[in-house]
Design an enzyme around this catalytic site. Structure first.
Site, PDB file in Angstrom:
ATOM      1  N   HIS A 294       4.237   4.104   0.089  1.00 52.57           N
ATOM      2  CA  HIS A 294       3.564   5.404   0.142  1.00 52.57           C
ATOM      3  C   HIS A 294       2.832   5.545   1.470  1.00 52.57           C
ATOM      4  CE1 HIS A 294       0.246   2.724  -0.792  1.00 52.57           C
ATOM      5  NE2 HIS A 294      -0.599   3.690  -0.433  1.00 52.57           N
ATOM      6  N   ASP A 296      -0.899   7.139   2.740  1.00 49.24           N
ATOM      7  CA  ASP A 296      -2.169   7.571   2.162  1.00 49.24           C
ATOM      8  C   ASP A 296      -2.361   9.067   2.398  1.00 49.24           C
ATOM      9  OD1 ASP A 296      -2.728   4.977   1.395  1.00 49.24           O
ATOM     10  OD2 ASP A 296      -3.898   4.529   3.201  1.00 49.24           O
ATOM     11  N   HIS A 350       3.527   2.229   3.809  1.00 49.96           N
ATOM     12  CA  HIS A 350       3.118   0.854   3.540  1.00 49.96           C
ATOM     13  C   HIS A 350       3.148   0.586   2.031  1.00 49.96           C
ATOM     14  CE1 HIS A 350      -0.564   3.309   3.435  1.00 49.96           C
ATOM     15  NE2 HIS A 350      -1.086   2.402   2.633  1.00 49.96           N
ATOM     16  N   ARG A 360      -4.874 -11.333  -5.943  1.00 51.12           N
ATOM     17  CA  ARG A 360      -5.232 -10.767  -4.641  1.00 51.12           C
ATOM     18  C   ARG A 360      -6.175  -9.599  -4.861  1.00 51.12           C
ATOM     19  NH1 ARG A 360      -2.867  -6.513  -1.481  1.00 51.12           N
ATOM     20  NH2 ARG A 360      -3.475  -6.689   0.714  1.00 51.12           N
TER      21      ARG A 360
END
Length: 426
Positions: A294, A296, A350, A360
């Site tokens: 996607h 942002d 990204h 994470r």
């Protein structure tokens, strides 16, 4: 599971095309190869499915349109799901979209802000490096940024405390349908396919002097006064991120040749979003994503990663990884600033991958303008050779679009532009 009959004549809601066409500038050139490969494989998949059967689980538009009316959505509880041999089908991505867990590392520019923060005229090196990154892919790292290491550590510590809470406690601030703030377990209430393997907590930050403790108040109001320490840490962290964002906006303005403090002033009194991301270990990391591909939709993202790899960026027609650096923030351009710069600076595609061994976490601050502020390029970025690329809009309209009508991907800004042609600013 409810089976829906295919209707080839169905029109997409909100005037959105399920597969946007490649028409010159409609899709940024750096994504065209990825989009072409994805569309070709997707078409083959669809043709095969139509030959084999006359019904499907999910219609094409449901992949992009949030489901605001789910009654009993799947509950994402990783402590339970990890006891199974595989993962639910809702989390499994199509074969041609599955992750590459070992991506080559991207050489991201490292911007030292020390001289700029101390002496505002010492901008040449930082400005040049940021400009090169923003024209190419929109990602860079900043160090010597002036943010306290203790504050960053505290923000990570309280994030761990929150996600370690029992699911029932986290669900006390469950994100409601159509809203952008609250706790979300994999967006199971919004979508039914290609779900991300993650939990998030999002909350709004307003740089508004009339609401000086809006983040702290959110935690106390939503979870009780015993969460006041959480609120204090994230109030301070958001204020620090807002201040850093405005400094970066000064550099972006210098790079683009925009007068004075134009972008800095534009984002003062910002209505931004803070998000805590938790990616649990996954027994089948090759089948799913922590966050799918996607761009942002916001203006500027400032991300702090923990020590675990996972962030990948699509550059030069391949996926590249950005290694964690505890001393640095990862900064990237979003769709709103791409429109504000009249498409000169790029919002980069990204994603986040997961692994089978380590959890994470990351802290993401999304800078957004005041909700009623009209987004349009300054006159310095317009001339006879550079016409307007996007219509006027407000951040509240784009936010509504991504929360209620469209699942953010590489084509969000163009799909939003098409939608605006049927929904003018009031």
């Amino acid at each position: 599971m409810k089976i829906k009959t295919v209707d080839n004549n169905r029109q997409l809601k909100c005037y959105i095309k399920a597969e946007p066409t490649l028409l010159g500038s409609r899709i940024p050139s750096q994504y065209s190869t990825y989009q072409q490969q994805h569309n070709t494989k997707k078409k083959r998949r669809r043709e095969t499915s139509e030959m084999a059967a006359s019904c499907v689980i999910t219609s094409p538009e449901e992949e992009h349109t949030p489901k605001l009316d789910l009654v009993t959505p799947l509950v994402f509880n990783p402590s339970m799901l990890n006891l199974q041999a595989t993962i639910p089908n809702q989390f499994i991505w199509p074969d041609d979209e599955k992750p590459c867990l070992e991506a080559p590392e991207l050489d991201v520019p490292l911007i030292d802000l020390q001289n700029f923060l101390a002496h505002s005229h010492s901008t040449l090196d930082a400005s040049r490096l940021i400009s090169e990154a923003c024209y190419k892919h929109g990602f860079f790292l900043v160090v010597n940024h002036g943010i306290s290491e203790q504050l960053i550590s505290d923000a990570h510590e309280y994030m761990s405390r929150f996600f370690d809470m029992p699911l029932s406690e986290k669900q006390r601030i469950q994100r409601k349908a159509g809203e952008s703030c609250g706790y979300a377990s994999s967006f199971t209430g919004r979508f039914s396919t290609k779900l991300p393997w993650k939990e998030t907590l999002s909350f709004q930050f307003c740089d508004d002097k009339s609401r000086p403790k809006n983040v702290q108040d959110y935690f106390c109001d939503a979870l009780g006064h015993e969460f006041e320490p959480f609120g204090k840490v994230y109030q301070e962290y958001c204020e620090a991120m807002s201040s850093l964002s405005l400094k970066i906006m000064e550099l972006l303005g210098i790079n683009l040749g925009v007068s004075g403090d134009y972008f800095k002033s534009f984002f003062e009194e910002n209505d931004s979003i803070m998000r805590l991301n938790y990616y649990p270990p996954c027994q089948k990391p090759d089948l799913t994503f922590g966050t799918g591909p996607h761009c942002d939709p916001t203006s500027l993202t400032i991300l702090h990663q923990d020590h675990v790899h996972g962030l990948q960026v699509f550059v030069d027609n391949q996926w590249r990884s950005i290694s964690p650096n505890p001393k640095a923030f990862v900064v990237n351009i979003g769709d709103t600033f791409m429109a504000l710069s009249n498409n000169r600076y790029k919002s980069c595609l990204h994603r986040a991958v997961v692994n089978s061994k380590s959890e994470r976490k990351s802290l993401a601050f999304f800078l957004c303008p005041k909700k009623d502020r009209v987004v349009k390029p300054p006159r310095e970025l317009l001339d006879g050779n550079t016409p307007r690329r996007y219509p006027d809009f407000t951040w509240s309209m784009l936010l509504e679009f991504t929360q209620k009508h469209y699942r953010a991907d590489m084509n969000t800004l163009q799909a939003f532009t098409d939608w605006l042609s049927n929904k003018p600013i009031q």
